[in-house]
Design a protein around this motif. Structure first.
Motif, PDB file in Angstrom:
ATOM      1  N   PRO A   2       0.860  -1.337  -0.025  1.00 23.84           N
ATOM      2  CA  PRO A   2       0.461  -0.164   0.252  1.00 23.84           C
ATOM      3  C   PRO A   2       0.589   1.527   0.065  1.00 23.84           C
ATOM      4  CG  PRO A   2       0.222  -0.769   2.525  1.00 23.84           C
ATOM      5  CD  PRO A   2       1.102  -2.364   1.206  1.00 23.84           C
ATOM      6  N   HIS A   3       0.447   2.088  -0.388  1.00 23.74           N
ATOM      7  CA  HIS A   3       0.801   3.278  -0.659  1.00 23.74           C
ATOM      8  C   HIS A   3       0.959   4.672   0.849  1.00 23.74           C
ATOM      9  CE1 HIS A   3       2.238   2.411  -5.084  1.00 23.74           C
ATOM     10  NE2 HIS A   3       0.895   2.381  -4.947  1.00 23.74           N
ATOM     11  N   HIS A   4       1.281   5.218   1.335  1.00 21.34           N
ATOM     12  CA  HIS A   4       1.004   6.139   2.211  1.00 21.34           C
ATOM     13  C   HIS A   4       1.267   7.322   1.910  1.00 21.34           C
ATOM     14  CE1 HIS A   4      -0.194   3.115   5.437  1.00 21.34           C
ATOM     15  NE2 HIS A   4       1.070   1.972   4.510  1.00 21.34           N
ATOM     16  N   TYR A   5       0.013   8.324   1.819  1.00 23.19           N
ATOM     17  CA  TYR A   5       0.403  10.149   1.441  1.00 23.19           C
ATOM     18  C   TYR A   5      -0.315  10.349   3.156  1.00 23.19           C
ATOM     19  CZ  TYR A   5       0.356   7.729  -2.769  1.00 23.19           C
ATOM     20  OH  TYR A   5       0.570   6.497  -4.192  1.00 23.19           O
ATOM     21  N   ARG A   6       0.368  11.520   2.569  1.00 28.90           N
ATOM     22  CA  ARG A   6       0.406  12.764   3.840  1.00 28.90           C
ATOM     23  C   ARG A   6      -0.519  13.851   3.092  1.00 28.90           C
ATOM     24  NH1 ARG A   6       4.749  11.282   7.394  1.00 28.90           N
ATOM     25  NH2 ARG A   6       5.716  13.267   5.666  1.00 28.90           N
ATOM     26  N   LEU A   7      -2.287  14.681   3.062  1.00 26.94           N
ATOM     27  CA  LEU A   7      -2.020  15.575   1.698  1.00 26.94           C
ATOM     28  C   LEU A   7      -2.166  17.076   2.897  1.00 26.94           C
ATOM     29  CD1 LEU A   7      -4.062  16.292  -0.402  1.00 26.94           C
ATOM     30  CD2 LEU A   7      -6.504  15.890   0.653  1.00 26.94           C
ATOM     31  N   ILE A   8      -1.510  17.673   2.790  1.00 26.11           N
ATOM     32  CA  ILE A   8      -2.048  18.947   3.682  1.00 26.11           C
ATOM     33  C   ILE A   8      -2.704  20.218   2.970  1.00 26.11           C
ATOM     34  CG2 ILE A   8      -0.474  20.463   4.988  1.00 26.11           C
ATOM     35  CD1 ILE A   8      -0.042  17.452   5.498  1.00 26.11           C
ATOM     36  N   VAL A   9      -4.000  20.991   3.377  1.00 32.48           N
ATOM     37  CA  VAL A   9      -4.418  21.506   2.675  1.00 32.48           C
ATOM     38  C   VAL A   9      -4.619  23.001   3.779  1.00 32.48           C
ATOM     39  CG1 VAL A   9      -6.698  21.458   2.109  1.00 32.48           C
ATOM     40  CG2 VAL A   9      -5.914  20.157   1.636  1.00 32.48           C
ATOM     41  N   SER A  10      -4.379  24.187   2.730  1.00 38.18           N
ATOM     42  CA  SER A  10      -5.038  25.345   3.513  1.00 38.18           C
ATOM     43  C   SER A  10      -6.181  26.039   2.243  1.00 38.18           C
ATOM     44  CB  SER A  10      -4.093  26.343   3.517  1.00 38.18           C
ATOM     45  OG  SER A  10      -4.379  27.538   4.457  1.00 38.18           O
ATOM     46  N   CYS A  11      -6.964  26.112   3.104  1.00 36.23           N
ATOM     47  CA  CYS A  11      -7.634  27.202   1.990  1.00 36.23           C
ATOM     48  C   CYS A  11      -9.238  27.834   2.921  1.00 36.23           C
ATOM     49  CB  CYS A  11      -8.467  25.983   1.137  1.00 36.23           C
ATOM     50  SG  CYS A  11      -9.815  25.091   1.707  1.00 36.23           S
ATOM     51  N   PRO A  12      -9.993  28.970   2.475  1.00 32.45           N
ATOM     52  CA  PRO A  12     -10.437  29.815   2.430  1.00 32.45           C
ATOM     53  C   PRO A  12     -11.976  28.872   3.002  1.00 32.45           C
ATOM     54  CG  PRO A  12     -10.598  30.393   0.515  1.00 32.45           C
ATOM     55  CD  PRO A  12      -9.853  29.381   0.550  1.00 32.45           C
ATOM     56  N   ASP A  13     -12.286  28.682   4.584  1.00 37.03           N
ATOM     57  CA  ASP A  13     -13.624  28.240   5.356  1.00 37.03           C
ATOM     58  C   ASP A  13     -14.636  28.350   4.563  1.00 37.03           C
ATOM     59  OD1 ASP A  13     -13.789  26.750   7.086  1.00 37.03           O
ATOM     60  OD2 ASP A  13     -14.001  27.148   8.813  1.00 37.03           O
ATOM     61  N   ARG A  14     -15.790  26.809   4.043  1.00 40.78           N
ATOM     62  CA  ARG A  14     -16.728  27.060   3.995  1.00 40.78           C
ATOM     63  C   ARG A  14     -17.239  25.234   4.077  1.00 40.78           C
ATOM     64  NH1 ARG A  14     -16.066  26.761  -2.911  1.00 40.78           N
ATOM     65  NH2 ARG A  14     -18.388  25.790  -2.609  1.00 40.78           N
TER      66      ARG A  14
END
Length: 282
Positions: A2-14
């Motif tokens: 299996p592949h293991h990733y980290r998704l990091i996100v910053s965005c306007p809240d909605r």
């Protein structure tokens, strides 16, 4: 495997961000192993860190498929491979306690990174670094003309293909162009509970002020001296009985622990920079 990733996100809240991202991961036959989220109500911004496992989805396919969601929600985002070990260059002067602590933690696998080299403006710690089998580069700094030394230092960092740089009590101020080039990638430990007692001899400044708490601050380096986004801090209680030397001794213990935590969180993509502040999913 299996592949293991980290998704990091910053965005306007909605409304709907979490549902859309989680739905996307499920549709790609992925699993969310760890989820961290934070809404900053003052600035209206949303922060997210997901640990993801997928048996089939490659990083390239993930990025391509996720791009439309990122655009719709105006995301600043990145996807990193959890299995990839970051390359960390350590810079140090004469004080050894932070370096010793980091090298030990690295040697037992606690940090999960590679250390291609250590750069120092003094020779004293060469044998210590050599004992760990790590390259040691002595780059003396001429106080009357520091530019050649920093040019060589930058060359060594680039040659090491460093993802991050740690100033483990490196007692020189990096020039502005270096700070700009490696923004968000240079970590410093300051032997003071910033923003108080910035600059030289903070423990002596604290002693003269009669403080009852001393501390240390791990922060990202910016062009403004000791004023970058703070990653981690800790404190130690002291009293009128303690001398400046006692404060230095007690402070060393705080410094190395704070630096190690800050670096580990940075390597695990747990620190998101927002202006001059950070969101830390520790």
């Amino acid at each position: 495997m299996p592949h293991h990733y980290r998704l990091i996100v910053s965005c306007p809240d909605r409304v709907g961000i979490v549902a859309r991202v989680a739905g996307f991961i499920a549709a790609q036959n992925g699993s969310i192993i760890e989820a961290s989220q934070h809404s900053d109500l003052d600035v209206g911004r949303f922060f997210m860190r997901y640990d993801i496992q997928s048996d089939t989805l490659s990083a390239e396919d993930f990025r391509e498929a996720f791009a439309s969601i990122a655009e719709a929600f105006e995301m600043t985002w990145r996807l990193s491979d959890s299995a990839r070990r970051q390359r960390v260059v350590i810079m140090v002067s004469r004080e050894s306690h932070c370096l010793v602590d980091l090298l030990y933690r690295w040697s037992v696998g606690e940090l999960g990174c590679d250390i291609p080299c250590v750069i120092s403006n003094h020779e004293e710690l060469r044998s210590l670094v050599a004992w760990y089998g790590i390259a040691f580069h002595h780059v003396p700094v001429d106080s009357s003309d520091k530019a050649p030394a920093f040019a060589e230092t930058e060359r060594l960092i680039e040659a090491a293909q460093a993802d991050s740089v740690v100033l483990a009590r490196y007692m020189q101020i990096l020039p502005p162009d270096v700070c700009q080039r490696y923004v968000g990638r240079v970590i410093n430990i300051h032997h003071s509970f910033l923003p108080s007692f910035a600059g030289a001899k903070p423990y002596h400044q604290a002693f003269e002020r009669g403080v009852k708490l001393i501390g240390a601050t791990c922060h990202y380096v910016t062009e403004d001296l000791d004023a970058g986004p703070i990653i981690e801090q800790d404190i130690q209680r002291v009293s009128h009985c303690h001398t400046p030397q006692d404060l230095v001794r007690l402070g060393r213990d705080v410094e190395k622990a704070v630096l190690a935590r800050g670096l580990r969180w940075h390597l695990q993509d747990r620190v998101l920079i927002q202006g001059n502040k950070t969101v830390v999913f520790s």
